[in-house]
Each structure stands twice: as C-alpha cells, then as structure tokens.
Motif scaffolding. Structure first.
Motif, PDB file in Angstrom:
ATOM      1  N   LEU A 122       0.834  -1.200   0.000  1.00 31.48           N
ATOM      2  CA  LEU A 122       0.000   0.000   0.000  1.00 31.48           C
ATOM      3  C   LEU A 122       0.868   1.249   0.000  1.00 31.48           C
ATOM      4  CD1 LEU A 122      -2.963   1.021   0.174  1.00 31.48           C
ATOM      5  CD2 LEU A 122      -2.644   1.169   2.665  1.00 31.48           C
ATOM      6  N   ILE A 123       1.944   1.235   0.771  1.00 36.44           N
ATOM      7  CA  ILE A 123       2.847   2.386   0.833  1.00 36.44           C
ATOM      8  C   ILE A 123       3.535   2.606  -0.510  1.00 36.44           C
ATOM      9  CG2 ILE A 123       4.997   3.217   1.872  1.00 36.44           C
ATOM     10  CD1 ILE A 123       4.077   1.882   4.491  1.00 36.44           C
ATOM     11  N   ALA A 124       3.956   1.529  -1.157  1.00 35.24           N
ATOM     12  CA  ALA A 124       4.601   1.644  -2.469  1.00 35.24           C
ATOM     13  C   ALA A 124       3.631   2.209  -3.503  1.00 35.24           C
ATOM     14  CB  ALA A 124       5.118   0.281  -2.916  1.00 35.24           C
ATOM     15  N   LYS A 125       2.388   1.752  -3.435  1.00 34.03           N
ATOM     16  CA  LYS A 125       1.367   2.298  -4.339  1.00 34.03           C
ATOM     17  C   LYS A 125       1.173   3.786  -4.073  1.00 34.03           C
ATOM     18  CE  LYS A 125      -3.579   1.941  -5.432  1.00 34.03           C
ATOM     19  NZ  LYS A 125      -4.873   1.269  -5.091  1.00 34.03           N
ATOM     20  N   GLY A 126       1.141   4.151  -2.796  1.00 33.98           N
ATOM     21  CA  GLY A 126       0.965   5.558  -2.435  1.00 33.98           C
ATOM     22  C   GLY A 126       2.120   6.423  -2.886  1.00 33.98           C
ATOM     23  N   GLU A 127       3.335   5.881  -2.807  1.00 35.62           N
ATOM     24  CA  GLU A 127       4.499   6.641  -3.266  1.00 35.62           C
ATOM     25  C   GLU A 127       4.392   6.921  -4.765  1.00 35.62           C
ATOM     26  OE1 GLU A 127       9.391   6.525  -3.099  1.00 35.62           O
ATOM     27  OE2 GLU A 127       8.248   4.689  -2.689  1.00 35.62           O
ATOM     28  N   TYR A 128       3.980   5.912  -5.517  1.00 35.24           N
ATOM     29  CA  TYR A 128       3.815   6.092  -6.959  1.00 35.24           C
ATOM     30  C   TYR A 128       2.739   7.137  -7.260  1.00 35.24           C
ATOM     31  CZ  TYR A 128       2.545   5.115 -11.816  1.00 35.24           C
ATOM     32  OH  TYR A 128       2.253   5.249 -13.157  1.00 35.24           O
ATOM     33  N   LEU A 129       1.603   7.043  -6.584  1.00 35.07           N
ATOM     34  CA  LEU A 129       0.506   7.970  -6.838  1.00 35.07           C
ATOM     35  C   LEU A 129       0.863   9.398  -6.413  1.00 35.07           C
ATOM     36  CD1 LEU A 129      -2.470   5.724  -5.674  1.00 35.07           C
ATOM     37  CD2 LEU A 129      -1.876   6.330  -8.027  1.00 35.07           C
TER      38      LEU A 129
END
Length: 429
Positions: free
Chosen positions: A48-55
């Motif tokens: 979830l954190i990796a997805k958030g970093e990308y977004l």
C-alpha cells in the motif's frame, strides 16, 4: 478595478451570510469517523505504501510541498497567485506542524471536499478541484505513504492574501460557482485504457489546472477543458492538449505524447518552463501503461474551432522580413532552414505547440532566457538553448518570433517589440 473590488465585497458579505446559514442548517450532527476502522497494520502494508508513493509522484505533490533545498514534502514553499501568496503545508507526519494527528478521514476530506481538518474551507491553490476525482482506495494509499515518511518539524507560514480574498467564508460563493465534488465515474462506453487516462488527467495529474483559461476570480471554464491558457503569475502558456484539427497538439501521435512525458523530448517538441519541471519530478517516473492511457485520452479530445485572422495595428511584413534574417543568422544552424530541427537533439519549430500557442509568450521567453529541457533517465544529457537576451534587441526578438510563428506550416499571429519588453526581465519560473 474599484468596481470589481466593490462587487467582490458584496460577494464576500453574501458568502458569509450563506456560510452561517449552512452552518446553522447542518447543526451539530456527528460526523462518521470511517478512518477509525483503518488499523495500523493496514497503513504499514509495504504494498500500500509503495502504491501511495507512486501515486504521490503522479500527483507531483512535491512540486508545491517541498521548499527549495528543504526536506521533501515538509512544506515551506510559497505559491504565488494573482490574489496573494499561499504557503504549502507540511505533509510529513510531524504531530505539531504536519499531518501526524490527521486521520485518514481528515485527509480524505481535504482531498475530496476541499476542507481542512477542522472543517475550514481550503483555498483552491490546493487543487482539490481536480483531486476530488481521486478514488477512496488511491487516497488511502497516498495517506499511508505520507504517514510512512520521517516527521519533519516545519511550520507553515502565514497566508499572504489581502481583503477580501483572506475571508475564508467568501470561498462558499467561489465553490458554488466553480467546484463540483465527486469521485471520477468511469465511462462504460470507453476502453479501460481511455478511462485510466481520463482518471489520471482529470484527477491526480490535475492537468486542467494549468491547461485552461481562468476568469478574474480564478475560476476555470467548464465547457472546454484542456483547451489551453496562460498560467497565472508564472507567465507561461500551457497549450491546448487536443491532437485534433486546430488543437495545440494537432498531429501528435500516441508515441509523441509518451516520449514527451517520459523523456521531456519528442519528435514534435520539447518540454520547457513549468512542464519541464513536471516531467522531471513526475511523468518520467510513470509506468508505460499509464503514459499510454494518458495519450489515449488526450487523442480523444475534440477538434477545436479555427481562430479567425486578426487585424493587426502594426507593419507585419517588415517585421517578418527582418525576422527571416535573424533566423538565418542565429537559429537555422540548429533548427534547420525549414524549421525541422534535428531528431533527438534540437526540437522542430515547424508545427511546434510552444511556437504556435496563441499569445507568443513561450517563444519569446525561450528566445530571451534560453530553453532548458528536463534531465530525465531517458534523456540524461539534453541539449539546451542559450539565451539571447543580451545579444538581441526587443525588435530583433519580436521579428524572429513573428517569423517562425508564420513560417512553414505555422499560422500563429506575430508579436510586437512591446510584448518582448514585458517578459525580458521576467524570471524563468
């Protein structure tokens, strides 16, 4: 101007009364605390954190929320607007000066509804007018990423707005005119790629915030999004993004769009000014499928109406004739006799959106101050254009810009020496 300020004062009074009525009408009904059901383990999920970093990178949040030389996302950068300066807040999880005490519901309310933690209306320099379209799941991922950052204590400076713009209640009237709250709704008649592109462009990418004409109150036209406009205060023109007839990107292919967003350079043009920063910080890091989705969506934008010829109160024939000589002496060795450029090195001028935009601002500023494409992984050593402010007079710049705006297939109106003088001493950003 006095008449406008009196009208704005009336708007403020009405907005204050409206805001008070809405507050009384809403009463003290409890607000749902959905965030309380999001446990700590969920927020610490690495995926979830990796997805958030990308977004967060897609949304280019660092552009406003990182001061020059400062800690990433710790705020401190001031956004200049026609109505005054607005400082960007600290997004790190510091409990005193950042988002440390913010629940996800608080964050969602800011992103989706344009309201602060305590229900205060946020100024639209924070582009919730676009972010409202971001999905709940994507907002949660962004929140999880921001909460994973190391806390940085950095206080946000005071608002630099003058009356009546510093009266927050006036935002009730502004929002009624210009803000429509709502998550992006997919168009089932379109492809998955088109919908992904529309979601990114309209939401996190907030492209319309620059690529649109704004009125005196900073409102955006709703009838023709992405149709181009001058960026307030920065004095750059963000071009129309339609690839169809009379569009700012007329004739651009999907690959042209992808190349520009990925590397800052394409066969049709090069990113300069604010767009170069967007490419460097944001779009070069986007996934290939997302870039192609954006291109798919942009290519679906409608054709634009042709601009009728203008009656110009100055001698264009003599101006363009002089520009032919300046171009041959200063420009042709790089951009070619016919404005074709050199593939992968010098951008073409024939059909270039920055050359053909309606105002001439972009071409004037690049000639005066130089052109500096972004450094990207796909183009780590871009060729820059030197500034000519010291070697060319206002009349020389006006003549060569007018020439290239009317040479080859270009059909943009010429510019005057007075236009050049306005931007000669304007900072590059």
């Amino acid at each position: 101007m006095k008449r406008l300020r009196r009208w704005l004062l009336l708007v403020v009074v009405v907005a204050v009364l409206l805001g008070g009525w809405m507050l009384l009408r809403s009463g003290s009904a409890p607000v749902s605390r959905e965030a309380s059901r999001i446990d700590a383990a969920t927020l610490k999920d690495p995926a979830l954190i990796a997805k958030g970093e990308y977004l967060t990178t897609v949304g280019d949040c660092a552009a406003c929320h990182t001061a020059q030389g400062g800690a990433r996302y710790a705020g401190g950068r001031v956004t200049a607007t026609p109505f005054g300066d607005i400082p960007a807040p600290n997004l790190t999880p510091d409990r005193e000066t950042g988002l440390g005490d913010w629940s996800f519901e608080d964050f969602w309310q800011a992103l989706h509804s344009g309201k602060g933690r305590h229900g205060e209306l946020l100024y639209p320099a924070f582009t919730y007018t676009s972010y409202t379209k971001v999905s709940h799941d994507d907002a949660l991922a962004i929140y999880a990423y921001l909460q994973s950052l190391a806390p940085v204590q950095q206080t946000t400076g005071p608002l630099g707005l003058e009356f009546p713009y510093n009266v927050r209640a006036s935002l009730n009237a502004w929002r009624a005119l210009y803000f429509k709250e709502g998550v992006y709704q997919a168009d089932t008649s379109k492809s998955e790629s088109w919908n992904r592109g529309a979601y990114l462009v309209q939401g996190l990418g907030h492209c319309n915030e620059c690529h649109i004409t704004r009125d005196a109150l900073g409102g955006m036209r709703s009838d023709q999004p992405l149709s181009g406009g001058q960026i307030p205060v920065q004095n750059w023109y963000a071009p129309d993004l339609s690839t169809q007839a009379n569009g700012g990107l007329e004739g651009w292919s999907e690959q042209d769009i992808v190349d520009l967003l990925k590397t800052g350079h394409s066969g049709k043009g090069t990113a300069f000014g604010p767009m170069a920063e967007v490419v460097a910080r944001s779009t070069q890091h986007m996934q290939e499928n997302d870039l192609r989705a954006i291109a798919t969506y942009l290519q679906s934008l409608p054709a634009r109406s042709a601009t009728p010829p203008q009656e110009l109160p100055f001698d264009t024939k003599t101006l363009v004739s002089q520009g032919t000589k300046v171009y041959a002496q200063q420009c042709a060795s790089c951009h070619g006799k016919n404005g074709q450029g050199v593939a992968g090195v010098y951008p073409p001028l024939d059909g270039n959106s920055s050359v053909n935009e309606p105002t001439g601002i972009n071409a004037i500023r690049v000639v005066l101050l130089g052109g500096f494409p972004p450094v990207t992984a796909g183009n780590p050593r871009p060729y820059s254009m030197p500034p000519f402010a010291q070697s060319l007079s206002d009349n020389d710049v006006a003549s060569v810009v007018s020439y290239i705006r009317q040479a080859w297939s270009n059909k943009a109106p010429p510019v005057r020496a007075d236009d050049v003088g306005k931007y000669r001493h304007t900072p590059i950003d």
